[in-house]
Design a protein around this motif. Structure first.
Motif, PDB file in Angstrom:
ATOM      1  N   VAL A   1      -0.177   5.642   6.145  1.00 27.07           N
ATOM      2  CA  VAL A   1      -0.015   5.397   5.781  1.00 27.07           C
ATOM      3  C   VAL A   1      -1.882   4.549   5.031  1.00 27.07           C
ATOM      4  CG1 VAL A   1       1.793   3.743   6.255  1.00 27.07           C
ATOM      5  CG2 VAL A   1      -0.192   3.419   7.334  1.00 27.07           C
ATOM      6  N   GLN A   2      -1.414   4.468   3.618  1.00 25.31           N
ATOM      7  CA  GLN A   2      -2.950   3.708   3.321  1.00 25.31           C
ATOM      8  C   GLN A   2      -3.984   2.552   3.716  1.00 25.31           C
ATOM      9  OE1 GLN A   2      -3.123   2.251  -0.978  1.00 25.31           O
ATOM     10  NE2 GLN A   2      -5.168   1.992  -0.806  1.00 25.31           N
TER      11      GLN A   2
ATOM     12  N   TRP B   1       4.470   2.337  13.441  1.00 25.39           N
ATOM     13  CA  TRP B   1       5.930   2.372  12.579  1.00 25.39           C
ATOM     14  C   TRP B   1       5.898   1.296  11.910  1.00 25.39           C
ATOM     15  CZ3 TRP B   1       7.202   7.479  12.662  1.00 25.39           C
ATOM     16  CH2 TRP B   1       6.681   8.331  13.525  1.00 25.39           C
ATOM     17  N   ALA B   2       5.940   0.071  12.364  1.00 25.59           N
ATOM     18  CA  ALA B   2       6.152  -0.985  12.197  1.00 25.59           C
ATOM     19  C   ALA B   2       5.901  -1.351  10.381  1.00 25.59           C
ATOM     20  CB  ALA B   2       5.670  -2.309  12.247  1.00 25.59           C
ATOM     21  N   GLU B   3       4.177  -0.914   9.875  1.00 28.60           N
ATOM     22  CA  GLU B   3       3.251  -0.740   9.075  1.00 28.60           C
ATOM     23  C   GLU B   3       3.936   0.524   7.924  1.00 28.60           C
ATOM     24  OE1 GLU B   3       1.711  -1.746   5.797  1.00 28.60           O
ATOM     25  OE2 GLU B   3       2.097  -3.060   8.064  1.00 28.60           O
ATOM     26  N   LEU B   4       4.615   1.185   8.415  1.00 28.29           N
ATOM     27  CA  LEU B   4       5.367   2.879   7.376  1.00 28.29           C
ATOM     28  C   LEU B   4       6.936   2.344   6.398  1.00 28.29           C
ATOM     29  CD1 LEU B   4       5.820   5.903   6.538  1.00 28.29           C
ATOM     30  CD2 LEU B   4       6.890   5.629   8.970  1.00 28.29           C
ATOM     31  N   LYS B   5       7.456   1.538   7.914  1.00 25.77           N
ATOM     32  CA  LYS B   5       8.585   0.742   7.191  1.00 25.77           C
ATOM     33  C   LYS B   5       8.767   0.092   5.736  1.00 25.77           C
ATOM     34  CE  LYS B   5      11.810   2.183  11.582  1.00 25.77           C
ATOM     35  NZ  LYS B   5      11.875   1.396  12.875  1.00 25.77           N
ATOM     36  N   ARG B   6       7.873  -1.021   6.334  1.00 27.76           N
ATOM     37  CA  ARG B   6       7.203  -1.723   5.577  1.00 27.76           C
ATOM     38  C   ARG B   6       7.002  -1.703   4.424  1.00 27.76           C
ATOM     39  NH1 ARG B   6       2.741  -7.055   5.467  1.00 27.76           N
ATOM     40  NH2 ARG B   6       1.692  -5.440   5.750  1.00 27.76           N
ATOM     41  N   ARG B   7       6.402  -0.431   3.671  1.00 25.60           N
ATOM     42  CA  ARG B   7       6.863   0.267   2.862  1.00 25.60           C
ATOM     43  C   ARG B   7       7.388   0.771   2.073  1.00 25.60           C
ATOM     44  NH1 ARG B   7       0.170   1.346   3.415  1.00 25.60           N
ATOM     45  NH2 ARG B   7      -1.090  -0.639   4.739  1.00 25.60           N
ATOM     46  N   LEU B   8       8.520   1.633   3.032  1.00 29.97           N
ATOM     47  CA  LEU B   8       9.298   2.110   2.343  1.00 29.97           C
ATOM     48  C   LEU B   8      10.457   1.539   2.125  1.00 29.97           C
ATOM     49  CD1 LEU B   8       9.413   4.307   4.746  1.00 29.97           C
ATOM     50  CD2 LEU B   8       8.839   5.447   3.148  1.00 29.97           C
ATOM     51  N   PRO B   9      11.572   1.290   1.159  1.00 34.64           N
ATOM     52  CA  PRO B   9      12.649   1.274   0.747  1.00 34.64           C
ATOM     53  C   PRO B   9      13.590   0.788   2.359  1.00 34.64           C
ATOM     54  CG  PRO B   9      12.363   2.940  -0.831  1.00 34.64           C
ATOM     55  CD  PRO B   9      11.223   3.135   0.266  1.00 34.64           C
ATOM     56  N   ALA B  10      14.227  -0.272   2.027  1.00 36.20           N
ATOM     57  CA  ALA B  10      15.022  -0.486   3.458  1.00 36.20           C
ATOM     58  C   ALA B  10      16.134   0.586   4.108  1.00 36.20           C
ATOM     59  CB  ALA B  10      15.915  -2.021   2.819  1.00 36.20           C
TER      60      ALA B  10
ATOM     61  N   GLY C   1       1.226  -1.375   0.336  1.00 34.84           N
ATOM     62  CA  GLY C   1       0.088  -0.131   0.159  1.00 34.84           C
ATOM     63  C   GLY C   1       0.990   1.289  -0.291  1.00 34.84           C
ATOM     64  N   PHE C   2       0.097   2.266   0.267  1.00 35.12           N
ATOM     65  CA  PHE C   2       0.506   3.430  -0.558  1.00 35.12           C
ATOM     66  C   PHE C   2       1.718   4.258   1.384  1.00 35.12           C
ATOM     67  CE2 PHE C   2      -0.107   8.643   0.311  1.00 35.12           C
ATOM     68  CZ  PHE C   2       1.382   8.908  -0.871  1.00 35.12           C
ATOM     69  N   ALA C   3       2.335   4.576   0.940  1.00 33.13           N
ATOM     70  CA  ALA C   3       2.484   5.504   2.769  1.00 33.13           C
ATOM     71  C   ALA C   3       3.660   7.207   1.421  1.00 33.13           C
ATOM     72  CB  ALA C   3       4.035   5.222   2.948  1.00 33.13           C
ATOM     73  N   LEU C   4       2.796   8.152   2.924  1.00 33.02           N
ATOM     74  CA  LEU C   4       3.614   9.086   2.898  1.00 33.02           C
ATOM     75  C   LEU C   4       4.568   9.163   3.857  1.00 33.02           C
ATOM     76  CD1 LEU C   4       4.150  11.799   1.579  1.00 33.02           C
ATOM     77  CD2 LEU C   4       1.770  12.618   2.022  1.00 33.02           C
ATOM     78  N   CYS C   5       5.788  10.426   3.859  1.00 32.40           N
ATOM     79  CA  CYS C   5       6.717  11.086   4.710  1.00 32.40           C
ATOM     80  C   CYS C   5       6.557  12.040   4.537  1.00 32.40           C
ATOM     81  CB  CYS C   5       7.966   9.999   5.000  1.00 32.40           C
ATOM     82  SG  CYS C   5       8.482   8.234   4.623  1.00 32.40           S
ATOM     83  N   SER C   6       5.801  12.952   5.615  1.00 36.77           N
ATOM     84  CA  SER C   6       5.929  14.062   5.331  1.00 36.77           C
ATOM     85  C   SER C   6       6.602  14.804   6.523  1.00 36.77           C
ATOM     86  CB  SER C   6       4.392  14.650   4.931  1.00 36.77           C
ATOM     87  OG  SER C   6       4.123  16.387   5.430  1.00 36.77           O
TER      88      SER C   6
END
Length: 393
Positions: free
Chosen positions: A225-226, A242-251, A209-214
Motif C-alpha cells: 500500500v502507498q 490488511w484493513a488498509e489494503l482491503k479499503r483500496r480494492l474493489p469490494a 491511495g495505491f495498492a498492489l496485489c502480487s
C-alpha cells in the motif's frame, strides 16, 4: 598482498553480477565476482519477481532456468482496479508475450548454485572493495579478505554493485551526468504465506491511495500500500495493514483476500534515477549501479538483466576480435533504460495519489485510466511496455 588475475572482475554478487558471470562462462570468458556481503545476506534480500521474456531468455541462455520453468507462474494478463471495478489487460492477446512471476531471491539462488557447481570463483565478505586504473590499460580491484589484502587484476571491471556501490562512486564527478526524481511517498509491503487474492497482479488506484496485489508463488503473497515517506513499518500491525489494503480494492476483490501473519514487513521509498554514460574506459556499470526505477511496472531486475545481456555479448565479441559491442554498450543500454524509466514514471504517476495533485489532477488520472481500459491502442501500449522492450544486440 595476494594477487590473482582474471579477464573480467565483477563487483557485486546480486542477480545482475551472477547472471553476467554465468553468461560470460558460457561464452568462455573468465570472470571472478567480488561481493562485500555474505551469501546468506544476498539471499535474504526481498525483491520483486515479475520477469520479462527477455530476462527468461537470458536465464535460459545461462543454463539456470530449469526451476523457473517448473515453478514460475506465467501471467498472460495484468489487472487495473479503479472506481470499484477490476479491468484486465490481456498481455498475450495484445503482444503475443507474457511475464513470469518467479521471485528474485529464487533467481539469485539458482545462479549461486549453478556457479558453485561449475567451480567458478566468487569472493564473499570482501571488505574495503575499491576499483582502480579503469581509465587506463591495467584495471584492478582491491579488497581485504579475513584481514589479508588482495589484488584482482583484470582486463575489464563490471560494476554490478547497486545504487550504493563503489563502482559508480569511483567515477570522477565531471565524467558523470545523473538525473533523479524522488517521489513523495513510499510503499509499505508485507510478505505472507497466504494464497494470492488473484492469479494475476492487481494494480489498484483509489481515493485512499495505491495498492498492489502480487505474489511469490501460489502459496505466498506480496502486498503493498502507498504510504507517507516518513512512515515506519513498526507503526503498522498486520491487522491495520490488511484493513488498509482491503479499503483500496474493489469490494468483491477485498472480500476474497485471505489474511495471515506477515513474515516480512518494510517500507521502500520510490525514486527514478539514471547515471550516464554507463561506460568509463574499462569500467562498465550495470543494473542499479546505473539506474533505479520505481517498482511500479517491475522493471528493476529486468533492466539489470538486459544490461548484462548486452555486456556479456559485447565482452565475448571483444575477445573474439571486435570492440563494436563495448564501444556501443552505453548507448544501447540507455535507449532501453530511458524507455523503461518513462513507462515506470508514467505508471507511477497514473496509479498513485499525489499530495499536490488537486481535483484537476485526480480527474486527469481518472480520464487516463478510463481511456486506457477502453482503447485497444492504449491497452496495447501499456502491454507492450509491461512485457518488456527487446534488447538492441
Amino acid at each position: 598482498m595476494a594477487s590473482t588475475r582474471t579477464q573480467v572482475a565483477i563487483v557485486g554478487a546480486g542477480p545482475s553480477g551472477l547472471l553476467l558471470g554465468a553468461l560470460l562462462a558460457r561464452a568462455g570468458v573468465d570472470a571472478v565476482i567480488v561481493e562485500q556481503r555474505s551469501a546468506d545476506y544476498v539471499l535474504g534480500r526481498i525483491r520483486a519477481g515479475v520477469l520479462e521474456q527477455v530476462t527468461v531468455d537470458l536465464l535460459d541462455e545461462a543454463g539456470v532456468s530449469g526451476r523457473l520453468h517448473a515453478e514460475g507462474l506465467p501471467h498472460d494478463g495484468v489487472n487495473l482496479a479503479f472506481d470499484g471495478v477490476l479491468h484486465r489487460i490481456d498481455l498475450k492477446a495484445l503482444t503475443g508475450k507474457h511475464v513470469v512471476v518467479y521471485g528474485q531471491t529464487e533467481v539469485t539462488r539458482d545462479l549461486m548454485e549453478a556457479r558453485a557447481a561449475a567451480g567458478l570463483r566468487t569472493v564473499y565478505e570482501a571488505q574495503d572493495v575499491a576499483v582502480h586504473g579503469f581509465d587506463g590499460g591495467q584495471p584492478f580491484v582491491s579488497y581485504t579478505l579475513r584481514g589479508e589484502p588482495h589484488m584482482l587484476q583484470c582486463d575489464f571491471i563490471a560494476g554490478c554493485d547497486g545504487y550504493h556501490g563503489v563502482c559508480r562512486a569511483s567515477v570522477p564527478a565531471e565524467a558523470l551526468q545523473t538525473h533523479e526524481k524522488v517521489y513523495p511517498f513510499g510503499w509499505l509491503g508485507i510478505l505472507a504465506d497466504v494464497p494470492p487474492v488473484a492469479h494475476e497482479l492487481i494494480y489498484a488506484h483509489s481515493e485512499h491511495g495505491f495498492a498492489l496485489c502480487s505474489m511469490r508463488s501460489a502459496a505466498r503473497s506480496r502486498y503493498y500500500v502507498q504510504c507517507a515517506l516518513d512512515d515506519h513499518a513498526e507503526r503498522w500491525s498486520d491487522e491495520a495493514f490488511w484493513a488498509e489494503l482491503k479499503r483500496r480494492l474493489p469490494a468483491d476483490v477485498a472480500a476474497q483476500v485471505l489474511t495471515g501473519p506477515s513474515i516480512e514487513k518494510s517500507i521502500a521509498p520510490l525514486r527514478s534515477f539514471v547515471a550516464e554514460p554507463m561506460r568509463f574506459g574499462r569500467l562498465f556499470l550495470a543494473g542499479d549501479a546505473a539506474h533505479i526505477v520505481p517498482p511500479t511496472g517491475a522493471k528493476g531486475l529486468n533492466l539489470a538483466a538486459g544490461d548484462v545481456g548486452l555486456l556479456s555479448r559485447a565482452l565475448a565479441e571483444f575477445y573474439g576480435g571486435s570492440s563494436r559491442g563495448i564501444d556501443t554498450y552505453s548507448e544501447r543500454c540507455l535507449q532501453r533504460v530511458w524507455k523503461a524509466e518513462r513507462f515506470s514514471w508514467w505508471f507511477t504517476s497514473l496509479m498513485h495519489r499525489f499530495p499536490d495533485t488537486g481535483s484537476f489532477g485526480q480527474r486527469m488520472q481518472h480520464a487516463e485510466l478510463s481511456y486506457l481500459v477502453s482503447s485497444e491502442a492504449a491497452s496495447k501500449a501499456l502491454a507492450e511496455n509491461y512485457v518488456g522492450l527487446p534488447l538492441a544486440f
